[in-house]
Design an enzyme around this catalytic site. Structure first.
Site, short mmCIF file in Angstrom:
data_model
loop_
_atom_site.label_atom_id
_atom_site.label_comp_id
_atom_site.label_asym_id
_atom_site.label_seq_id
_atom_site.Cartn_x
_atom_site.Cartn_y
_atom_site.Cartn_z
N LYS A 177 66.33 30.04 63.18
CA LYS A 177 65.03 29.75 63.77
C LYS A 177 64.45 28.46 63.17
O LYS A 177 64.64 28.20 61.98
CB LYS A 177 64.10 30.93 63.45
N LYS A 210 59.06 25.60 59.37
CA LYS A 210 58.30 24.48 58.81
C LYS A 210 58.76 24.16 57.39
O LYS A 210 58.50 23.08 56.89
CB LYS A 210 56.81 24.76 58.85
N LYS A 247 55.78 40.43 48.48
CA LYS A 247 55.09 39.30 47.84
C LYS A 247 55.00 39.48 46.33
O LYS A 247 54.97 38.50 45.60
CB LYS A 247 53.70 39.12 48.44
#
Ligand code: TRP
Length: 337
Positions: free
Chosen positions: A202, A205, A120
């Protein structure tokens, strides 16, 4: 009935989700249906992790909206507030308070080794803040406050759970027995739902191609159109196999929506073409998601019911969390009257 630590007979499970957007049918198939089943067997705490959310830049209005939407979706999907505790993390200052105490025994070195922090930090290099560094310690506080036995975690959170266990053991050793040492709970693998447009990827969203993903908020027509436009494979057989990723994905969706076995679905469509099959999958998935969407909309349009559920969740959670925190404050030497 009011929840008290002493009255909890079942093993405790805590799980959190960061409110980061509308859920998809992939989430439902992969994890959430498992959570719904866990409620019978375990004393479950489900938390919307808004404190974790602000470790990366958020738009405040969006965060507020998504927090409530995530809670509403959980209820719509079957998290039952009569038997489980659903709450918003920031409603309990105990989470921040325990984090501070755990910070005093957490090593800078061990936090630095967290791979999610490293990832991150790269992803958000313009905003590598202290809260992002402290993220796993907050997660430890979430878990330890409720004396959790088990924590359902995906691969990406395993290292954080390991840190949680280390911190709990260190605290228990340094002061005296206070925290239960949580174990990872590896849920049975749910079905993996793939993109409708690129069935070897996969479903996500955040796919830029909106027709690749079925959101739980999609209307009947949106669902049906997306499924009818789904990419299929060459040939015409309805068969679950590696060389038919598109059709296999539709079979999985049919299985999820109807609970029919894969072989049963294959048998039903022997000698029927892709067209008939796709129409049936479209109808089945639309029927399956309709009650979830309707319940979701009811909760979002009548906030009072949602507020009541989250208030009750907060009160239940507080009784447990406050008790643990009080013990901790006493052990570390804070004056209590
Ligand atoms: N970090 C978790 C995630 O992104 C969410 C979370 C916050 C969590 N607190 C937790 C998960 C405690 C399990 C237990 O998925």
């Amino acid at each position: 009935m009011e929840l008290e630590l002493e009255s909890i007979k079942k093993p405790v499970i805590l799980s959190g989700v960061t409110p980061s957007g509308i859920l998809t049918i992939g989430h439902l198939a992969g994890a959430i249906t498992n959570w719904v089943k866990l409620q019978e067997e375990f004393e479950c705490f489900f938390m919307i992790a808004d404190l974790h959310a602000i470790t990366v830049r958020q738009n405040p209005a969006e965060l507020r909206k998504r927090t409530l939407e995530t809670a509403a979706m959980f209820i719509a999907i079957g998290i039952n507030p009569e038997i489980s505790t659903l709450f918003i993390q920031s409603h309990l200052p105990e989470h921040s308070q325990l984090t501070w105490v755990l910070n005093s025994i957490a090593g800078v070195g061990e936090c630095n080794r967290m791979t999610q922090f490293k990832d991150k930090s790269k992803q958000h290099s313009e905003n590598v803040n202290v809260a992002l560094f402290d993220y796993p310690v907050l997660m430890a506080a979430d878990i330890l406050l409720y004396q959790s036995d088990l924590v359902p975690v995906g691969e990406d959170q395993k290292q954080h759970l390991e840190l949680t266990r280390n911190l709990a053991q260190r605290f228990n050793h340094h002061y005296s027995d206070t925290f239960k040492i949580p174990e990872p709970y590896i849920p049975k693998l749910g079905a993996r739902i793939m993109s409708l447009q690129e069935p070897d990827k996969k479903m996500s969203k955040s796919d830029p191609n909106q027709s690749a993903t079925i959101f739980l908020t999609d209307s009947d027509n949106e669902i049906k159109n997306k499924i009818k436009r789904a990419v299929t494979d060459s040939g015409s057989e309805i068969k679950f196999s590696n060389d038919k990723p598109g059709i296999s994905n539709l079979i999985t969706l049919m299985h999820l929506a109807t609970n029919k076995r894969i072989s049963e679905i294959e048998n039903m469509y022997v000698d029927k073409g892709y067209g008939v099959f796709k129409t049936d999958v479209a109808d089945a998935v639309a029927n399956y998601l309709r009650p979830i969407r309707e319940r979701y909309l009811e909760l979002i349009n009548n906030k009072q019911e949602l507020i009541d559920i989250l208030t009750k969740g907060e009160e239940n959670a507080r009784r447990i969390a406050a008790k643990t925190l009080r013990k901790v404050y006493k052990k570390v030497g804070f004056v209590q009257f």
